[in-house]
Design a protein around this motif. Structure first.
Motif, PDB file in Angstrom:
ATOM      1  N   ALA A 190       5.468  13.089 -12.322  1.00 62.80           N
ATOM      2  CA  ALA A 190       6.120  12.953 -11.024  1.00 62.80           C
ATOM      3  C   ALA A 190       5.123  12.465  -9.980  1.00 62.80           C
ATOM      4  CB  ALA A 190       6.717  14.291 -10.603  1.00 62.80           C
ATOM      5  N   ILE A 191       5.518  11.468  -9.216  1.00 63.50           N
ATOM      6  CA  ILE A 191       4.678  10.905  -8.156  1.00 63.50           C
ATOM      7  C   ILE A 191       5.138  11.394  -6.792  1.00 63.50           C
ATOM      8  CG2 ILE A 191       3.972   8.764  -7.008  1.00 63.50           C
ATOM      9  CD1 ILE A 191       4.386   7.325  -9.699  1.00 63.50           C
ATOM     10  N   LEU A 192       6.416  11.236  -6.499  1.00 61.40           N
ATOM     11  CA  LEU A 192       6.966  11.548  -5.186  1.00 61.40           C
ATOM     12  C   LEU A 192       7.518  12.963  -5.189  1.00 61.40           C
ATOM     13  CD1 LEU A 192       7.358   9.855  -2.544  1.00 61.40           C
ATOM     14  CD2 LEU A 192       9.729   9.507  -3.292  1.00 61.40           C
ATOM     15  N   SER A 193       7.089  13.778  -4.222  1.00 58.75           N
ATOM     16  CA  SER A 193       7.549  15.167  -4.134  1.00 58.75           C
ATOM     17  C   SER A 193       8.692  15.293  -3.130  1.00 58.75           C
ATOM     18  CB  SER A 193       6.402  16.095  -3.746  1.00 58.75           C
ATOM     19  OG  SER A 193       5.936  15.797  -2.449  1.00 58.75           O
ATOM     20  N   ALA A 194       9.403  16.409  -3.200  1.00 58.94           N
ATOM     21  CA  ALA A 194      10.590  16.610  -2.366  1.00 58.94           C
ATOM     22  C   ALA A 194      10.250  16.606  -0.877  1.00 58.94           C
ATOM     23  CB  ALA A 194      11.282  17.915  -2.752  1.00 58.94           C
ATOM     24  N   ASP A 195       9.074  17.100  -0.505  1.00 62.27           N
ATOM     25  CA  ASP A 195       8.719  17.171   0.916  1.00 62.27           C
ATOM     26  C   ASP A 195       8.231  15.821   1.463  1.00 62.27           C
ATOM     27  OD1 ASP A 195       6.253  17.044  -0.306  1.00 62.27           O
ATOM     28  OD2 ASP A 195       5.505  18.939   0.510  1.00 62.27           O
ATOM     29  N   GLN A 196       8.210  14.805   0.619  1.00 64.11           N
ATOM     30  CA  GLN A 196       7.825  13.458   1.061  1.00 64.11           C
ATOM     31  C   GLN A 196       9.038  12.543   1.263  1.00 64.11           C
ATOM     32  OE1 GLN A 196       5.215  12.812  -2.260  1.00 64.11           O
ATOM     33  NE2 GLN A 196       3.382  13.457  -1.130  1.00 64.11           N
ATOM     34  N   VAL A 197      10.225  13.136   1.186  1.00 63.13           N
ATOM     35  CA  VAL A 197      11.479  12.390   1.350  1.00 63.13           C
ATOM     36  C   VAL A 197      12.260  13.005   2.507  1.00 63.13           C
ATOM     37  CG1 VAL A 197      13.643  11.672   0.274  1.00 63.13           C
ATOM     38  CG2 VAL A 197      11.548  11.850  -1.103  1.00 63.13           C
ATOM     39  N   SER A 198      12.632  12.194   3.475  1.00 59.96           N
ATOM     40  CA  SER A 198      13.347  12.677   4.659  1.00 59.96           C
ATOM     41  C   SER A 198      14.856  12.717   4.425  1.00 59.96           C
ATOM     42  CB  SER A 198      13.055  11.773   5.862  1.00 59.96           C
ATOM     43  OG  SER A 198      11.699  11.828   6.218  1.00 59.96           O
ATOM     44  N   PRO A 199      15.560  13.595   5.152  1.00 60.59           N
ATOM     45  CA  PRO A 199      17.029  13.592   5.084  1.00 60.59           C
ATOM     46  C   PRO A 199      17.576  12.211   5.432  1.00 60.59           C
ATOM     47  CG  PRO A 199      16.237  15.531   6.252  1.00 60.59           C
ATOM     48  CD  PRO A 199      15.045  14.652   6.044  1.00 60.59           C
ATOM     49  N   GLY A 200      18.611  11.804   4.727  1.00 57.63           N
ATOM     50  CA  GLY A 200      19.241  10.515   4.984  1.00 57.63           C
ATOM     51  C   GLY A 200      18.652   9.353   4.220  1.00 57.63           C
TER      52      GLY A 200
END
Length: 321
Positions: A203-213
């Motif tokens: 996994a590269i991208l974590s959940a806290d690196q993605v904004s709502p929407g």
């Protein structure tokens, strides 16, 4: 039999034609008018190569055939060839006779880019302005060019494990008249649309690196074990795909399903949104995700389109086979 050589594809197949072909076949799949056949994908025990077949039948478009090819990781270094090599064969669905043979290397990149572009067109927020790229390899530039046509983006940001490859993305952004910024992964929170196109097995991208929407087009995971995203991202998103069974078996969803974070029934075919039988994005703060695994019908759709274009342009080679 008609042959369309690899060298002709660049002058024939446009982004618009690829988008149209992929969108139509996604709609046909969701309507039950097109079916992919089981994928064969094997390590051949030579040159570390992976070789396989993807095929299917689109009854709506009358496209029957297969793509044969795979990944030869030593090609570029040893022979100056691209690592992905493939050829597409189309057959007459009425008789079974071979109809055409088409170079599949550039078409694979174009159809993959078209698939993510179709997902952006139908799922991204209308006011999306920042496009984030995770990955800067061979296919990333195709992805970026196709995506930029789907929204009025005003900035491109990018991350790659090897930062020296980021100028590939910057050149495309500059050509489109947009600023480009290299960021750390935490910087992806600024993106309204994220395309991940890597060959990662972690996994590269974590959940806290993605904004709502945000809309995420996850395009690199197409083999069992590959992974680009934290599975928690899928747990908190509306998940769409080209084909559910393939998404669960070898797409990004394999990890979230294995951990019990989502069920196969939580995944929707993108074609249902195209057909209007699913609403798609339900709110501006919903995270939407397209798990693009790459199905054989995409290859057949763009190959059929390019054969028509080649005949029109007079560059299709006819042989008595």
């Amino acid at each position: 039999m008609l042959i369309v050589a690899e060298r002709e594809i660049a002058n024939l197949m446009t982004q618009e034609a690829a988008f149209d072909a992929v969108e139509k076949v996604f709609a046909a799949m969701a309507a039950g008018d097109a079916r992919n056949f089981p994928v064969v994908r094997e390590a051949i025990g030579h040159e570390d190569a992976l070789y396989g077949f993807k095929g299917g039948f689109d009854r709506a478009g009358l496209a029957l055939g297969l793509k044969a090819g795979g990944y030869w990781p030593n090609n570029l270094e040893k022979r100056g060839l691209i690592n992905h090599q493939s050829t597409i064969f189309l057959f007459d669905p009425d008789t079974g006779k071979v109809r055409s043979m088409v170079g599949g290397n550039l078409l694979t990149a174009l159809r993959t880019a078209a698939a993510s572009a179709v997902s952006i067109s139908h799922l991204a927020r209308a006011d999306a302005r920042v496009l984030g790229m995770v990955g800067a390899g061979h296919q990333a530039t195709f992805q970026l060019r196709a995506a930029l046509k789907q929204r009025s983006f005003d900035k491109v940001i990018g991350w790659n494990l090897h930062p020296e490859m980021l100028p590939n993305l910057e050149a495309v952004a500059t050509q489109a008249g947009l600023p480009f910024e290299a960021v750390e992964l935490d910087g992806m929170v600024a993106a309204d649309v994220i395309i991940s196109i890597t060959s990662s097995f972690d996994a590269i991208l974590s959940a806290d690196q993605v904004s709502p929407g945000t809309h995420i087009a996850c395009m690199g995971t197409d083999t069992k074990g590959k992974q680009e995203l934290d599975p928690r991202i899928l747990a908190g998103a509306a998940v769409f795909t080209d084909e559910v069974a393939q998404s669960v078996a070898l797409g990004e969803a394999q990890h979230a399903v294995a951990r019990g974070l989502i069920k196969p029934s939580d995944i929707t075919q993108l074609g249902a949104v195209i057909n209007g039988t699913h609403e798609g994005r339900s709110s501006d703060d919903q995270i939407t995700l397209f798990d693009g695994t790459g199905v054989g019908l995409q290859d057949l759709a763009v190959a059929a389109a390019v054969v028509d274009l080649a005949v029109e342009a007079g560059v299709a080679i006819e042989v008595d086979f």
